[in-house]
Design a protein around this motif. Structure first.
Motif, PDB file in Angstrom:
ATOM      1  N   VAL A 217     -74.775  36.996  58.788  1.00 55.92           N
ATOM      2  CA  VAL A 217     -73.631  37.071  59.702  1.00 55.92           C
ATOM      3  C   VAL A 217     -73.818  36.097  60.864  1.00 55.92           C
ATOM      4  N   LEU A 218     -75.038  36.013  61.375  1.00 56.19           N
ATOM      5  CA  LEU A 218     -75.334  35.103  62.483  1.00 56.19           C
ATOM      6  C   LEU A 218     -75.060  33.645  62.095  1.00 56.19           C
ATOM      7  N   LEU A 219     -75.409  33.259  60.876  1.00 55.55           N
ATOM      8  CA  LEU A 219     -75.169  31.890  60.413  1.00 55.55           C
ATOM      9  C   LEU A 219     -73.675  31.571  60.384  1.00 55.55           C
ATOM     10  N   LEU A 220     -72.852  32.602  60.173  1.00 55.03           N
ATOM     11  CA  LEU A 220     -71.405  32.394  60.090  1.00 55.03           C
ATOM     12  C   LEU A 220     -70.745  32.263  61.461  1.00 55.03           C
ATOM     13  N   LEU A 221     -71.511  32.448  62.527  1.00 55.63           N
ATOM     14  CA  LEU A 221     -70.952  32.301  63.873  1.00 55.63           C
ATOM     15  C   LEU A 221     -70.759  30.839  64.257  1.00 55.63           C
ATOM     16  N   GLY A 222     -71.421  29.934  63.552  1.00 53.42           N
ATOM     17  CA  GLY A 222     -71.228  28.494  63.812  1.00 53.42           C
ATOM     18  C   GLY A 222     -70.010  28.005  63.055  1.00 53.42           C
ATOM     19  N   ASP A 223     -69.145  27.229  63.706  1.00 56.48           N
ATOM     20  CA  ASP A 223     -67.912  26.776  63.050  1.00 56.48           C
ATOM     21  C   ASP A 223     -68.193  25.934  61.810  1.00 56.48           C
ATOM     22  N   GLU A 224     -69.116  24.974  61.943  1.00 56.52           N
ATOM     23  CA  GLU A 224     -69.404  24.090  60.800  1.00 56.52           C
ATOM     24  C   GLU A 224     -70.092  24.844  59.667  1.00 56.52           C
ATOM     25  N   SER A 225     -71.080  25.669  60.020  1.00 55.35           N
ATOM     26  CA  SER A 225     -71.801  26.415  58.975  1.00 55.35           C
ATOM     27  C   SER A 225     -70.862  27.403  58.287  1.00 55.35           C
ATOM     28  N   MET A 226     -69.980  28.037  59.078  1.00 58.67           N
ATOM     29  CA  MET A 226     -69.021  28.992  58.499  1.00 58.67           C
ATOM     30  C   MET A 226     -68.086  28.294  57.519  1.00 58.67           C
ATOM     31  N   GLN A 227     -67.542  27.145  57.938  1.00 51.65           N
ATOM     32  CA  GLN A 227     -66.576  26.449  57.077  1.00 51.65           C
ATOM     33  C   GLN A 227     -67.240  25.923  55.806  1.00 51.65           C
ATOM     34  N   LYS A 228     -68.475  25.510  55.943  1.00 52.48           N
ATOM     35  CA  LYS A 228     -69.213  25.014  54.777  1.00 52.48           C
ATOM     36  C   LYS A 228     -69.395  26.130  53.738  1.00 52.48           C
TER      37      LYS A 228
END
Length: 527
Positions: A217-228
């Motif tokens: 869930v923490l990794l998904l808080l970054g816009d780029e990492s989430m979109q990837k």
């Protein structure tokens, strides 16, 4: 014996010996200094003052590429010293970072990952330093993500994985490192752990499942990492996370709902998810948690629905799916985090949806609960959202029935108070709602507006130079609307509104200046 060694002046000559070319001298000196520094602030400070920390880092750097047994012994001793240093106060940690300790230890980890002792020391040092915000940028400039993921994949023991998790968690708070970790393949490792541990009832496995899903869930808080990871809604990671929502495991339900809330941070993702049945999955999840449900799951699922309701095209679809009915089941909740998200979700859903706003505004139980929460002084978020939803029900419905329900429930005084908020957006929402009340149901609301001292508040807002232009504009519109009430009209006259309004005719904002002229004319005619 450590402090007597410091007091006896042993540190400076020992630090000088770190410049020796004799490996045995270096080894014994490093051990001596390591023992003096171990668990001793005085020892570490003395070594630092003698320039020992920089010499140790330089020595490590020069020995990094050597893999012979003698060099590895030295590396272990020096790395142990730095591990102790890294557990010091922020000031000494910051000095270590400035000396270049992070890239040195990352290089060391990459070359000597087969050496368990060195690896463990590096991880402890990373864990200590990663808590410092100034370290994140330096970590991001190294290949720490690749090294940690590579190391993680080799580990089978819970304790070793836990050590790596303790480094990953603080590092993953940085957006650049989030993306690096995703690109290095950490997500696949985390999904594998979830799959392995989901049905286990062992304490260690339950803890590891939580850590892995939380980190995901923490990794998904970054816009780029989430979109990837979203990959247009067709990515393997997104699909796997979706499968967590109907799970019987509360931790996975929570992580799944939080992940959806994080994916729902732009309109494109939200529209895709609503069109592909995410809303129904979240509603089913909430239905499972109505009676004595898990509060964190309730909060997460409501957060996801709130985010999904932001795009205009999603509102009608979510309303027809029955989201309001599901959300209203939690009106009886006494948990402020759930109340806050419930209110935000309803407010997003009725934005520009007149029929839905009217239907909700005529729901007496809802309106009474809102009025109750408007007084939740211990929970500013709940209080603010309750006020905003009250205002939204009026602004979007423009319904006399809604206004009557709010008046009868005692909501007027809260809207008047909201007009004095420190947030301009809330002030404005309150003034527009009050203007609609005055235009549609002034007779019904007259006494409440009077007892809430609305006229005095309007006078103050118009006279205050700090009031935003839109606040002045809407205050004048509302003042004109109040002229239909004899008692409120008299209050306006008694407070000499004309003097204040006439000054606003020369306001730099054209809309304010024009409204001031119109208001002045109205007040003059009515005087």
């Amino acid at each position: 014996m450590r402090i007597p060694c410091v007091d006896a002046g042993l540190i400076s000559p020992l630090v000088q010996l770190l410049n020796s070319k004799d490996q045995e001298v270096l080894l014994q000196t490093g051990r001596a200094l390591g023992n003096i520094c171990y668990d001793s602030h005085e020892g570490r400070s003395a070594v630092d003052q003698a320039g020992g920390a920089q010499i140790v880092i330089d020595r490590l750097r020069s020995l990094c590429s050597r893999t012979d047994p003698a060099s590895e012994k030295l590396l272990t001793v020096f790395c142990g010293m730095l591990m102790n240093y890294s557990n010091e106060n922020d000031s000494l940690q910051a000095q270590l970072i400035n000396m270049g300790v992070i890239p040195t230890l990352v290089t060391l980890l990459g070359i000597h990952c087969h050496n368990a002792a060195l690896t463990e020391m590096c991880l402890v040092a990373f864990g200590n330093l990663a808590e410092l915000e100034s370290s994140k940028e330096q970590f991001a400039s190294t290949n720490i993500a690749e090294e940690l993921v590579r190391l993680f994949k080799k580990q089978v023991e819970h304790d070793k994985r836990e050590m790596i998790f303790e480094v990953l968690a603080p590092l993953a708070e940085n957006d650049a490192i989030k993306l690096q970790l995703v690109e290095a393949g950490l997500v696949e490792c985390l999904l594998e752990i979830v799959q392995e541990k989901v049905n286990s009832d062992k304490e260690d496995d339950i803890a590891e499942l939580k850590t892995a899903s939380d980190l995901m869930v923490l990794l998904l808080l970054g816009d780029e990492s989430m979109q990837k990871l979203f990959e247009g809604g067709k990515g393997n990671v997104f699909q796997r996370v979706l499968s967590w929502i109907p799970s019987n495991n509360h931790q996975l339900q929570l992580a799944g709902a939080l992940a959806i809330a994080n994916f729902a941070r732009n309109d494109g993702n939200c529209i895709h998810m609503v069109d592909n049945g995410i809303v129904e999955k979240l509603m089913d999840l909430l239905d499972r948690h109505v009676e004595d449900g898990n509060v964190t799951v309730q909060h997460a699922a409501l957060s996801a629905l709130r985010n999904l309701a932001i795009p205009v095209v999603n509102k009608a679809k979510m309303l027809s799916a029955g989201v309001t009915e599901t959300v209203l089941k939690f009106l009886k909740s006494e948990m402020p985090p759930v109340q806050f998200k419930l209110l935000g979700t309803l407010r997003m859903l009725i934005d520009a949806q007149a029929e839905a706003a009217e239907q909700l505004g005529k729901n007496v139980k809802l309106v009474e609960r809102l009025v109750e929460w408007c007084e939740a002084k211990d929970h500013a978020g709940v209080m603010g959202e309750s006020n905003r939803l009250l205002s939204a029900l009026i602004r979007h419905s423009k319904s006399k029935d809604v206004i009557k329900a709010i008046v009868q429930s005692g909501g007027i005084k809260h809207l008047v108070t909201m007009a004095t908020s420190e947030h301009v957006i809330m002030q404005n929402e309150a003034l527009v709602a009050l203007a609609l009340i005055a235009a549609l149901e002034l007779g019904t609301a007259e006494k409440d507006l009077e007892s809430a001292k609305l006229v005095q508040i309007l006078h103050r807002l118009l006279a205050d130079e700090r009031s935003a232009p839109e606040i002045k504009y809407n205050s004048m519109v509302l003042t004109c609307a109040l002229m239909g009430s004899e008692s409120l009209h008299k209050e306006v006259q008694d407070l000499a509104f004309l003097d204040v309004v006439s000054k606003l005719r020369s306001h730099e904002n054209k809309s304010v200046a024009q409204q001031a002229s119109l208001t002045e004319q109205r007040l003059t005619v009515e005087s």
